[in-house]
Write an enzyme that holds these catalytic residues in place. Structure first.
Site, PDB file in Angstrom:
ATOM      1  N   LYS A   1      -2.369  14.765   0.364  1.00 15.02           N
ATOM      2  CA  LYS A   1      -2.603  16.171  -0.009  1.00 15.02           C
ATOM      3  C   LYS A   1      -4.059  16.453   0.342  1.00 15.02           C
ATOM      4  CE  LYS A   1       0.980  17.951  -2.239  1.00 15.02           C
ATOM      5  NZ  LYS A   1       1.720  18.966  -1.543  1.00 15.02           N
TER       6      LYS A   1
ATOM      7  N   GLY B   1       0.840  -1.198   0.000  1.00 23.97           N
ATOM      8  CA  GLY B   1       0.000   0.000   0.000  1.00 23.97           C
ATOM      9  C   GLY B   1       0.865   1.233   0.000  1.00 23.97           C
TER      10      GLY B   1
ATOM     11  N   ALA C   1      -8.266  19.787  -2.186  1.00 18.47           N
ATOM     12  CA  ALA C   1      -8.111  20.959  -3.064  1.00 18.47           C
ATOM     13  C   ALA C   1      -6.746  20.965  -3.752  1.00 18.47           C
ATOM     14  CB  ALA C   1      -8.285  22.240  -2.250  1.00 18.47           C
TER      15      ALA C   1
ATOM     16  N   TYR D   1      -6.395   8.017   0.259  1.00 14.86           N
ATOM     17  CA  TYR D   1      -5.990   6.847   1.064  1.00 14.86           C
ATOM     18  C   TYR D   1      -7.177   6.288   1.859  1.00 14.86           C
ATOM     19  CZ  TYR D   1      -3.083   4.212   4.429  1.00 14.86           C
ATOM     20  OH  TYR D   1      -2.516   3.240   5.218  1.00 14.86           O
TER      21      TYR D   1
HETATM   22  P1  NAD Z   1       5.903   0.680   3.469  1.00 10.19           P
HETATM   23  O1  NAD Z   1       5.855   1.829   2.511  1.00 10.19           O
HETATM   24  O2  NAD Z   1       7.072   0.578   4.385  1.00 10.19           O
HETATM   25  O3  NAD Z   1       5.784  -0.705   2.662  1.00 10.19           O
HETATM   26  C1  NAD Z   1       4.876  -0.893   1.596  1.00 10.19           C
HETATM   27  C2  NAD Z   1       5.448  -1.906   0.631  1.00 10.19           C
HETATM   28  O4  NAD Z   1       4.505  -2.085  -0.436  1.00 10.19           O
HETATM   29  C3  NAD Z   1       6.766  -1.438   0.008  1.00 10.19           C
HETATM   30  O5  NAD Z   1       7.721  -2.459   0.098  1.00 10.19           O
HETATM   31  C4  NAD Z   1       6.384  -1.141  -1.416  1.00 10.19           C
HETATM   32  O6  NAD Z   1       7.445  -1.336  -2.337  1.00 10.19           O
HETATM   33  C5  NAD Z   1       5.243  -2.122  -1.641  1.00 10.19           C
HETATM   34  N1  NAD Z   1       4.429  -1.716  -2.789  1.00 10.19           N
HETATM   35  C6  NAD Z   1       3.951  -0.475  -3.041  1.00 10.19           C
HETATM   36  N2  NAD Z   1       3.312  -0.476  -4.236  1.00 10.19           N
HETATM   37  C7  NAD Z   1       3.395  -1.716  -4.743  1.00 10.19           C
HETATM   38  C8  NAD Z   1       2.953  -2.326  -5.939  1.00 10.19           C
HETATM   39  N3  NAD Z   1       2.282  -1.629  -6.875  1.00 10.19           N
HETATM   40  N4  NAD Z   1       3.208  -3.640  -6.141  1.00 10.19           N
HETATM   41  C9  NAD Z   1       3.879  -4.356  -5.218  1.00 10.19           C
HETATM   42  N5  NAD Z   1       4.336  -3.831  -4.053  1.00 10.19           N
HETATM   43  C10 NAD Z   1       4.098  -2.520  -3.818  1.00 10.19           C
HETATM   44  O7  NAD Z   1       4.527   0.739   4.268  1.00 10.19           O
HETATM   45  P2  NAD Z   1       4.086   0.048   5.650  1.00 10.19           P
HETATM   46  O8  NAD Z   1       4.025   1.112   6.675  1.00 10.19           O
HETATM   47  O9  NAD Z   1       4.856  -1.187   5.908  1.00 10.19           O
HETATM   48  O10 NAD Z   1       2.560  -0.299   5.287  1.00 10.19           O
HETATM   49  C11 NAD Z   1       2.125  -1.597   4.896  1.00 10.19           C
HETATM   50  C12 NAD Z   1       0.597  -1.579   4.796  1.00 10.19           C
HETATM   51  O11 NAD Z   1       0.047  -1.189   6.065  1.00 10.19           O
HETATM   52  C13 NAD Z   1       0.056  -0.584   3.781  1.00 10.19           C
HETATM   53  O12 NAD Z   1      -1.063  -1.149   3.138  1.00 10.19           O
HETATM   54  C14 NAD Z   1      -0.350   0.600   4.636  1.00 10.19           C
HETATM   55  O13 NAD Z   1      -1.355   1.369   4.012  1.00 10.19           O
HETATM   56  C15 NAD Z   1      -0.860  -0.120   5.872  1.00 10.19           C
HETATM   57  N6  NAD Z   1      -0.887   0.719   7.096  1.00 10.19           N
HETATM   58  C16 NAD Z   1       0.256   1.199   7.674  1.00 10.19           C
HETATM   59  C17 NAD Z   1       0.178   1.952   8.850  1.00 10.19           C
HETATM   60  C18 NAD Z   1       1.411   2.487   9.541  1.00 10.19           C
HETATM   61  O14 NAD Z   1       1.274   3.107  10.612  1.00 10.19           O
HETATM   62  N7  NAD Z   1       2.612   2.284   9.035  1.00 10.19           N
HETATM   63  C19 NAD Z   1      -1.058   2.244   9.407  1.00 10.19           C
HETATM   64  C20 NAD Z   1      -2.202   1.737   8.796  1.00 10.19           C
HETATM   65  C21 NAD Z   1      -2.103   0.967   7.655  1.00 10.19           C
END
Ligand code: NAD
Length: 465
Positions: free
Chosen positions: A311, A306, A314, A369
């Protein structure tokens, strides 16, 4: 990622300063380590008076399997039910401390009978150990026609959520609604909530229903299973891959080509395999299916990948909207359809999606998001209904992380970051492993009774509660 305030508060000077100034006092949370006992301390079990013993019987037999040290507060039917499962319960003394309080509230039939909750919990409210667990089990109100009984069962939610906010010291509180006839499916959920695996999960309501739960070796519950994790090269995805592998699974770690070297490192360290695929690419489903079939099909898919492109609406250009919706939502729906249609998923397969509390509460600067993450919940609800009506015993559930210490949250400006970190019952951010442990529970072959749940991993965040 560093939580300097949290570290400081663990020192004796920090404790004094925080106490005098009335600052938040985050407790160092117990976390699970391989080989550890599920329940590290005593259990106090109680039940509301009534003829239905199904829930209590099931709890007693799980406590028996766990060789738990069990107490009862009086010479009630609870001791007899425990004895029938081979557990010799002790009578609680005044000075006893408990790691777990578990109460079967399934017999509560009206508002006045709720008093039994007060009578059980009030005397022991100060007797729960740090990182202790409060677990209440009831019946799903939506299954009950009688108004008095339905309102009483629904009331349990308010009680549990308040206990979660009151008890502090890393103590969690959860409500399990188990459908009649599905009591045998309680096992994996009771184990998860009793253990240190659920360190950062609190104030949650879980529904355990009919469904096929498979027997597992509890020391390696995912042994022999093949599981795919998207976005596995770092952050939460890396932690998920490591925990699934620790629990016995072969993990196919997927990420984009730019992350290849980190991805290979993670996959190598857990003896898994790596797959470089962009999940939005047209051939993503095909590539995953090919990799899955080489290993006899997938037993679980974890949709973790993810992105954020924050942003205000607007100021948001179209590309930021499209990118986030595409990666976080559209690709998941498309991949699920492809994997199901092309038989890449085995019977009893588990799908777990990663949503966010942003999708529940909304968030400034995150229309794209939050839309995507709310959509993930919609996808889980609709797919769960479909799975109920089809053969194969597949399940789908979601986790909704709150503030987790990762590169994603490290990028948030300091003041907002500090607020997000403290505005929850644990007064601290969670760790990637907390999300991973929750996913391992939902992905377990033993979790056949869980379908359509959304579990927040947020330390009972005030946002969207
Ligand atoms: P992160 O950015 O560290 O890791 C995300 C990973 O997804 C990366 O390795 C990236 O390369 C991969 N990725 C992105 N686009 C991709 C694509 N098109 N195809 C394949 N892989 C892809 O993020 P994170 O903090 O580890 O978050 C992981 C999940 O948890 C996400 O879905 C995020 O929305 C969700 N999340 C995180 C938090 C937080 O506090 N960190 C809170 C709520 C939800």
């Amino acid at each position: 990622m560093s939580d300097r305030y949290g570290d400081f508060i663990q020192s004796s000077l920090g404790k004094k300063v925080a106490k005098n100034l009335g600052l938040p006092m985050p407790e160092a949370l117990d976390r699970f380590e391989s080989g550890q006992r599920i329940i590290r301390g005593s259990v106090l079990m109680g039940r509301a008076a009534g003829d239905d013993q199904q829930v209590s019987n099931s709890v007693a037999s799980i406590l028996s399997e766990l060789h738990a040290d069990v107490f009862v507060s009086d010479e009630s039917s609870t001791a007899d039910i425990l004895a029938a499962s081979g557990v010799e319960a002790k009578t609680a003394g005044k000075d006893e401390k408990y790691k777990v309080l578990v109460f079967d509230a399934s017999n509560i039939r009206n508002a006045s009978e709720l008093k039994q909750m007060y009578e059980f919990f009030h005397p022991v409210a100060r007797s729960v150990e740090k990182s202790g667990r409060v677990i209440i089990i009831g019946r799903p109100p939506e299954d009950i026609a009688d108004i008095d009984q339905a309102l009483a069962q629904r009331s349990l939610e308010g009680f549990v959520k308040s206990v979660g906010k009151e008890f502090k010291r890393g103590i969690t509180a959860q409500l399990i609604y188990v459908s009649e006839g599905s009591e045998d499916n309680l096992d994996s959920t009771l184990r998860f909530f009793s253990s240190a695996r659920s360190a950062y999960v609190s104030g949650q309501v879980v529904r355990v229903k009919a469904g096929e739960s498979l027997e597992v070796d509890w020391s390696q519950p995912l042994a022999g299973k093949t599981m795919l994790v998207t976005g596995a090269s770092r952050g939460i995805g890396e932690a998920i891959a490591r925990v699934l592998a620790r629990d016995g699974a072969h993990v196919i770690c997927l990420d984009v080509a730019q992350q290849q070297s980190d991805l290979q490192k993670v996959a190598g360290e857990i003896s898994g395999s790596s797959l470089t695929v962009d999940i939005t690419a047209d051939d993503a489903g095909q590539k995953i299916t090919e990799a899955a079939k080489k290993r006899g099909g997938l037993d679980a898919v974890i949709h973790n990948a993810g992105v954020t492109r924050d942003k205000t609406l607007a100021n948001m250009d179209e590309s930021k909207w499209d990118l986030v919706i595409n990666i976080n939502l559209a690709s998941i729906a498309k991949l699920n359809r492809y994997l199901i249609d092309n038989k890449a998923l085995n019977d009893n397969a588990r799908i777990v999606c990663v949503s966010s509390i942003s999708g529940i509460a909304g968030n400034l600067g995150q229309t794209n998001y939050a839309t995507s993450k709310a959509g993930v919940i919609g996808l889980v609800n609709a797919t769960a209904k479909q799975f109920n009506d089809t053969d194969g015993n597949m399940t789908i559930n979601a986790v909704a992380p709150g503030f987790i210490e990762t590169q994603m949250t490290e990028a948030i400006p300091f003041a907002i970051r500090e607020a997000g970190r403290r505005m929850n019952s644990m007064s601290q951010g969670g760790l990637p492993v907390d999300v991973a442990e929750t996913i391992a529970w939902l992905a377990s072959p033993a979790s056949g009774g869980l379908n359509g749940n959304v579990i927040r991993v947020c330390g009972q965040s005030l946002l969207g509660a």
